[in-house]
Scaffold this active site. Structure first.
Site, short mmCIF file in Angstrom:
data_model
loop_
_atom_site.label_atom_id
_atom_site.label_comp_id
_atom_site.label_asym_id
_atom_site.label_seq_id
_atom_site.Cartn_x
_atom_site.Cartn_y
_atom_site.Cartn_z
N HIS A 158 43.23 51.47 41.25
CA HIS A 158 44.22 50.65 40.56
C HIS A 158 44.91 51.54 39.53
CE1 HIS A 158 46.27 47.45 38.52
NE2 HIS A 158 45.75 46.55 39.34
N ASP B 121 39.73 43.26 44.50
CA ASP B 121 39.82 42.81 45.89
C ASP B 121 38.52 43.07 46.64
OD1 ASP B 121 42.46 41.93 45.70
OD2 ASP B 121 43.26 43.92 46.11
#
Length: 393
Positions: A289, A337
Site C-alpha cells: 500500500h 484486502d
C-alpha cells in the site's frame, strides 16, 4: 518520528528561494519551530505541503495536480481521517486502538461529529414498497439499486439520515430486513458466525470505516459537492467500490489463497502463488500500500488476531502459511484486502463477504465526507490539461 523540514528542504518543496520562505513565515503563511540542538528553524512538513498545494492555482492545474492524483500531495482538506507515520487516525484517534472495543456505530459517530451524538438510537427504518431491490442481483448491485431508488424517490426525510442509510445498506448487502441490531451482529447472524468471528467482524468494520481520500471517497465528495442527495453520494461510492482496482482486492486475494490451498505441498503452493502474481503483475492483490511503506496496520491487526485462534478452523493454519509465503515471495507486507480474504476463507463465509464488509464499513466514512463537503459549499471542479490535437483547419 519527526517530520519537520530544514529551511532548504522546505524551500525546495515549495519551489521558492530562502528569502521567500522567510517572508512566508513573517506574513503568517507558514509556521516555524525551534530546533533544540541549534538555532536553526524547522518547518512542519504537513504545513509546507498544505502551503504548496494552496500557493498557486495555476500550478495546481498543472504538474502538481497530476502528481497529487497519483498518491502525491493532498488535494482536499479534511478533519475526518489522517494517515500519519504508518497509523490510521479518525479525528486523532488511532483506528487500531478503536478496533479493540468500538463498534462501527461508535466509529461512525466519531467520524461524523467527533462522537458528540448517539445517532443510532433511532429505530430501524421501514422501507417503502419497491425498495427491496432485485432479489437475484449481486449484493453490491442490490445496494446500488437501493441508493439509486432512495436518491430519486420522494421518501421521508428519516430515510435520508446516516444511520438509516447504513441499515438499509446492510439489509441490501445481506438481503434481509433493516434491523436495529449492531451492524457487526447483523453480519454475524447472516453468516452464522461464532463469538470469535463476530469479534473480528466488529474490529474489521471499525478498521475499514474510513481511509482518507481514496477513490470511492473522492467520488462521494464530488457528488456531494454538486448538492446531490446523500443516497446519491453513497451510490457513487458503491459504484467506485465495484471496480477491481478498488473494492475487488479481497476477491483477488481470495483467488490467490484458493490456488495456494489447492497445491499438494508447500513447494507447489509457493509455485502457485508465484504463477498467480506473475500473471497479474505489477499489482499484488492483498499486498502493499503506497501510504503504508512499512505495512498496513489494519492487516497487521486482523491477521494478528487470526493467528491467536487455535481451534475450530481447520484451514486457518494453511491460510496463514500461504499469506506468509506470498509475503516472503513478493517481499511486500500484506494489506487489508488479504486479511478480509483470509477471514472469508477460514470461516467459510460466502464468497464476496469481504467486499460486503468493506462496503458497509466504508459507508460510515462516506457519510462523514459527504457532510463535510456539502458544508463547505464548494463545487469540486478540477481542470484538465489538454494533450490532444490542436485546432484543425
Amino acid at each position: 518520528m519527526n517530520n519537520d523540514l530544514s529551511a532548504p528542504d522546505a524551500a525546495r518543496l515549495l519551489g521558492v528561494s530562502l528569502p521567500t520562505l522567510y517572508s512566508y513565515v513573517s506574513r503568517g503563511l507558514l509556521a516555524s519551530v525551534s530546533n533544540g540542538e541549534s538555532r536553526r528553524k524547522r518547518y512542519p512538513q504537513e504545513d509546507v505541503l498544505r502551503l504548496a498545494a494552496r500557493r498557486n492555482d495555476a500550478k495546481r492545474g498543472g504538474q502538481t495536480a497530476v502528481a497529487a492524483m497519483h498518491w502525491g500531495v493532498p488535494v482536499l482538506e479534511t478533519r475526518i481521517s489522517h494517515i500519519l507515520d504508518g497509523r490510521l487516525l479518525y479525528r486523532g484517534h488511532d483506528a487500531t486502538a478503536l478496533a479493540q472495543h468500538a463498534t462501527l456505530e461508535a466509529a461512525a459517530g466519531l467520524l461524523w461529529d467527533d462522537g458528540a451524538s448517539d445517532y443510532f438510537r433511532q429505530d430501524a427504518p421501514i422501507l417503502p414498497p419497491g425498495l427491496a431491490g432485485a432479489p437475484d442481483a449481486a449484493p453490491l448491485v442490490r445496494a446500488m439499486l437501493a441508493m439509486a431508488m432512495l436518491a430519486t424517490a420522494d421518501t421521508a426525510h428519516a430515510l435520508q439520515s446516516g444511520p438509516a442509510l447504513m441499515r438499509i445498506l446492510a439489509a441490501a448487502l445481506l438481503q434481509t430486513a433493516p434491523s436495529a441490531l449492531p451492524l457487526h451482529r447483523q453480519l454475524a447472524r447472516a453468516w452464522h458466525a461464532d463469538a470469535e468471528q463476530t469479534e473480528l467482524l466488529r474490529a474489521a468494520l471499525v478498521l475499514l470505516a474510513d481511509h482518507e481520500l481514496n477513490a470511492s471517497t473522492f467520488a462521494v465528495r464530488c457528488i456531494a459537492s454538486t448538492g446531490a442527495s446523500l443516497p446519491a453520494a453513497l451510490g457513487a461510492g458503491l459504484a467506485a467500490l465495484s471496480g477491481d482496482k478498488h473494492g475487488g482486492g479481497s476477491a483477488a486475494a481470495r483467488r490467490m489463497l484458493t490456488q495456494a490451498l489447492a497445491a499438494p505441498d508447500a513447494r507447489d503452493a509457493r509455485a502457485a502463488i508465484g504463477k498467480y502474481y506473475a500473471a497479474i503483475a505489477p499489482a499484488f492483490a492483498g499486498f502493499g500500500h503506497p501510504l503504508y511503506p512499512h505495512g498496513d496496520p489494519r492487516a497487521a491487526y486482523l491477521l494478528g488476531r487470526l493467528a491467536t485462534l487455535s481451534h475450530g478452523y481447520p484451514q486457518l493454519g494453511a491460510i496463514l502459511a500461504a499469506c506468509a509465503t506470498a509475503g516472503d515471495l513478493l517481499e511486500v507486507k500484506p494489506n487489508a484486502d488479504l486479511a478480509l480474504a483470509a477471514m472469508e476463507l477460514a470461516f467459510g463465509w460466502p464468497e464476496g463477504a469481504g467486499m460486503r464488509v468493506f462496503a458497509l464499513a466504508r459507508s460510515a466514512g462516506w457519510i462523514a465526507h459527504a457532510a463535510e463537503q456539502a458544508g463547505s459549499a464548494v463545487l469540486i471542479r478540477p481542470r484538465a490539461r489538454y494533450i490532444g490535437r490542436h485546432q484543425c483547419d
